[in-house]
Design a protein around this motif. Structure first.
Motif, short mmCIF file in Angstrom:
data_model
loop_
_atom_site.label_atom_id
_atom_site.label_comp_id
_atom_site.label_asym_id
_atom_site.label_seq_id
_atom_site.Cartn_x
_atom_site.Cartn_y
_atom_site.Cartn_z
N LEU A 40 -2.43 -2.25 9.92
CA LEU A 40 -2.82 -1.35 8.98
C LEU A 40 -2.87 0.35 9.41
O LEU A 40 -3.30 0.38 10.50
CB LEU A 40 -4.13 -1.86 8.40
CG LEU A 40 -3.98 -3.31 7.76
CD1 LEU A 40 -5.63 -3.60 7.46
CD2 LEU A 40 -3.24 -3.58 6.69
N CYS A 41 -2.34 0.96 8.54
CA CYS A 41 -2.37 2.52 9.06
C CYS A 41 -3.32 3.08 7.94
O CYS A 41 -4.53 3.65 8.48
CB CYS A 41 -0.95 2.91 8.70
SG CYS A 41 0.41 2.26 9.91
N LEU A 46 -5.70 2.44 -0.94
CA LEU A 46 -4.87 1.86 -1.93
C LEU A 46 -5.28 1.22 -3.15
O LEU A 46 -6.31 0.64 -3.12
CB LEU A 46 -3.95 0.61 -1.40
CG LEU A 46 -2.54 1.07 -0.49
CD1 LEU A 46 -2.05 -0.02 -0.06
CD2 LEU A 46 -1.70 1.86 -1.53
N LYS A 47 -4.91 1.46 -4.29
CA LYS A 47 -5.56 0.80 -5.55
C LYS A 47 -4.41 -0.22 -6.17
O LYS A 47 -3.14 -0.32 -5.72
CB LYS A 47 -5.58 1.80 -6.56
CG LYS A 47 -6.71 3.00 -6.03
CD LYS A 47 -6.63 4.15 -7.07
CE LYS A 47 -7.36 5.28 -6.64
NZ LYS A 47 -6.79 5.93 -5.55
N VAL A 72 5.31 -1.16 4.99
CA VAL A 72 4.70 -1.05 3.35
C VAL A 72 4.64 0.53 3.24
O VAL A 72 3.83 1.04 4.00
CB VAL A 72 3.44 -1.99 3.24
CG1 VAL A 72 2.69 -1.78 1.75
CG2 VAL A 72 3.72 -3.46 3.59
N SER A 73 4.92 1.13 2.05
CA SER A 73 4.77 2.32 2.01
C SER A 73 4.39 3.00 0.46
O SER A 73 4.53 1.86 -0.47
CB SER A 73 5.90 3.39 2.26
OG SER A 73 7.23 3.00 1.73
N LYS A 77 4.67 7.28 2.35
CA LYS A 77 3.78 7.41 3.48
C LYS A 77 3.55 5.77 3.74
O LYS A 77 3.35 5.03 2.90
CB LYS A 77 2.49 8.10 3.00
CG LYS A 77 1.36 8.01 4.13
CD LYS A 77 -0.08 8.71 3.56
CE LYS A 77 -0.98 8.96 4.78
NZ LYS A 77 -2.06 9.55 4.14
N ILE A 78 3.64 5.73 5.11
CA ILE A 78 3.56 4.25 5.65
C ILE A 78 1.91 3.93 5.77
O ILE A 78 1.00 4.39 6.10
CB ILE A 78 3.86 4.12 7.00
CG1 ILE A 78 5.31 4.57 6.99
CG2 ILE A 78 3.66 2.79 7.85
CD1 ILE A 78 6.31 4.39 8.29
N ILE A 79 1.86 2.71 4.90
CA ILE A 79 0.66 2.33 4.75
C ILE A 79 0.10 1.19 5.64
O ILE A 79 -0.84 0.86 6.18
CB ILE A 79 0.38 1.52 3.30
CG1 ILE A 79 0.60 2.54 2.17
CG2 ILE A 79 -0.91 0.84 3.09
CD1 ILE A 79 -0.12 3.67 1.98
#
Length: 89
Positions: A40-41, A46-47, A72-73, A77-79
Motif C-alpha cells: 500500500l502506498c 481512497l473513497k 492500482v492507481s 498516482k500509484i495507490i
C-alpha cells in the motif's frame, strides 16, 4: 452526505477478481491463487466513489503457474502495487 472510504477488504477483492480473470484467460481454464502480496502506498484517502484503475501484467508464465503484477492507481498516482502467483487447476 458523508463520504465512504474504500476498505482494504474491498481493494483485496478487486485485486483478486482482476488477477483471477487474467490467470483464467492465460490458462484458458480455472486457476487458483497461491500467493498475494500487496504494498500500500497512499491508500487511506481512497473513497468508494473514486475511479481507480487496476493495470495487471503477466511477469512470467510456465506450464502450470503464472506470475502477475498489478498497479492500482487513481489520477495517475500509484495507490498500491500487488504481485500474485496463480496455479492452473
Amino acid at each position: 452526505m458523508s463520504e465512504v472510504y474504500l476498505s482494504l477488504d474491498h481493494l483485496i477483492k478487486l485485486l483478486i477478481k482482476d488477477k483471477q480473470d487474467i490467470s483464467k484467460s492465460v490458462f484458458e481454464k480455472k486457476s487458483e491463487i497461491l500467493s498475494l502480496n500487496i504494498d500500500l502506498c497512499d491508500f487511506s484517502s481512497l473513497k468508494e466513489s473514486d475511479n481507480i484503475l487496476i493495470d495487471t501484467n503477466v511477469l512470467k508464465k510456465t506450464h502450470d503457474v503464472v506470475y502477475l503484477r498489478s498497479i492500482v492507481s487513481k489520477d495517475k498516482k500509484i495507490i498500491a502495487t500487488a504481485t500474485s502467483i496463480w496455479q492452473r487447476s
